[in-house]
Design a protein around this motif. Structure first.
Motif, PDB file in Angstrom:
ATOM      1  N   ASP A 270      -2.405  -0.087   6.555  1.00  0.00           N
ATOM      2  CA  ASP A 270      -1.607   1.111   6.805  1.00  0.00           C
ATOM      3  C   ASP A 270      -1.366   1.978   5.567  1.00  0.00           C
ATOM      4  O   ASP A 270      -1.036   3.163   5.698  1.00  0.00           O
ATOM      5  CB  ASP A 270      -0.247   0.729   7.397  1.00  0.00           C
ATOM      6  N   TYR A 271      -1.516   1.391   4.365  1.00  0.00           N
ATOM      7  CA  TYR A 271      -1.188   2.118   3.153  1.00  0.00           C
ATOM      8  C   TYR A 271      -2.276   2.107   2.079  1.00  0.00           C
ATOM      9  O   TYR A 271      -2.356   3.052   1.288  1.00  0.00           O
ATOM     10  CB  TYR A 271       0.080   1.535   2.501  1.00  0.00           C
ATOM     11  N   SER A 276      -6.145   5.351   4.803  1.00  0.00           N
ATOM     12  CA  SER A 276      -4.693   5.381   5.010  1.00  0.00           C
ATOM     13  C   SER A 276      -3.969   6.006   3.822  1.00  0.00           C
ATOM     14  O   SER A 276      -2.990   6.746   3.987  1.00  0.00           O
ATOM     15  CB  SER A 276      -4.164   3.960   5.269  1.00  0.00           C
TER      16      SER A 276
END
Length: 291
Positions: A270-271, A276
């Motif tokens: 997600d990061y 992302s």
């Protein structure tokens, strides 16, 4: 960013800086690699892999090392998690971590030489802390290995990636690296030549729990990612690393132990992947420039 200083193109940067100041614009720039450059600019945001937290005036941001998804390196190309929490934490490491007096002397001499060059404007890069990170990493592993509280799974090399040269040797070394990670629950993550850890991102992408040994370094998305869900060892607490890791492990329930591995992978997805990270980076500046 290093390109302009290495190739003596500072005049170009000064012109950009003057224009940005005149028109009230923000300069967004980046530097990468073990040797980084902090620009001499007025109003800027700098993205870097390393850097030092105490030197950060709020305009420097860590970005991750973008790695390929390691899942294909695991059996059947699938990530698996340790579902059974053992009594002792199993801490792994595979990499360069053999260092004695000779290695320490070589690294200190190299660092001192670069500092001398910087004094006469012959070294464009930022000064790194004058220490041997290989020797420091070796010391950290020694502390864990000697403790009865930790089950260790360490493979130590004298050279980076074991000094491999051929394509076949690199492939075998990669298998060794990820096999070690697969067999371990926790992975020791400490800086290398630059003030950041590639292993941190490899660990999280592999669904393993990083033991984050701090080195006055910045971490990506510090305002969004709660890095303290993992064992974070401050520089002043390295001597107690075995006790701190063991205590962290003991306090986890079986379900929390499994969830933390899954959470490491989720955070990476997600990061910390290129896609992302860039999505969040773009959203940040779209919002900033709308204000």
């Amino acid at each position: 960013m290093g390109y302009y200083y290495v190739h003596k193109k500072e005049a170009f940067l000064k012109n950009i800086d003057a224009l940005s100041t005149k028109h009230g614009k923000l300069i967004i720039c980046a530097t990468k690699g073990d040797m980084e450059v902090t620009p001499r600019l007025t109003n800027y945001h700098l993205y870097r892999m390393g850097g030092y937290h105490t030197k950060n005036k709020g305009n420097q941001f860590a970005y991750p090392v973008f790695i390929k998804d390691p899942a294909p390196n695991f059996s059947n190309g699938l990530l698996t998690f340790h579902e059974i929490k053992t009594q002792k934490p199993v801490a792994g490491f595979c990499g360069q971590a053999k260092g004695g007096l000779k290695k320490w002397a070589v690294d200190i001499a190299r660092g001192a030489y670069r500092r001398a060059l910087k004094l006469i404007a012959q070294w464009p890069y930022d000064n790194e802390k004058l220490e041997s990170t290989t020797v420091k990493r070796s010391h950290i592993l020694d502390l864990l290995e000697k403790s009865p509280l930790i089950q260790t799974n360490f493979i130590r090399h004298t050279k980076y990636r074991g000094g491999v040269k051929t394509k076949e040797e690199k492939e075998e070394n990669t298998k060794l690296f990820f096999n070690n990670m697969h067999q371990s629950q926790y992975i020791v993550c400490y800086r290398g030549a630059g003030n950041y850890s590639v292993r941190l991102y490899e660990t999280m992408a592999s669904g393993r729990i990083p033991i984050i040994v701090k080195s006055n370094n910045n971490l990506p998305f510090e305002g969004e990612i709660n890095w303290n869900i993992f064992p974070v060892i401050g520089e002043n607490n390295i001597s107690d690393i075995a006790e701190l890791v063991a205590s962290f492990h003991t306090e986890l329930s079986d379900s929390q132990f499994l969830h933390l591995q899954q959470e490491a992978r989720r955070i990476w997805e997600d990061y910390l992947t290129y896609q992302s990270f860039m999505r969040r980076w773009l959203d940040k500046y779209v919002l900033l420039f709308k204000q």
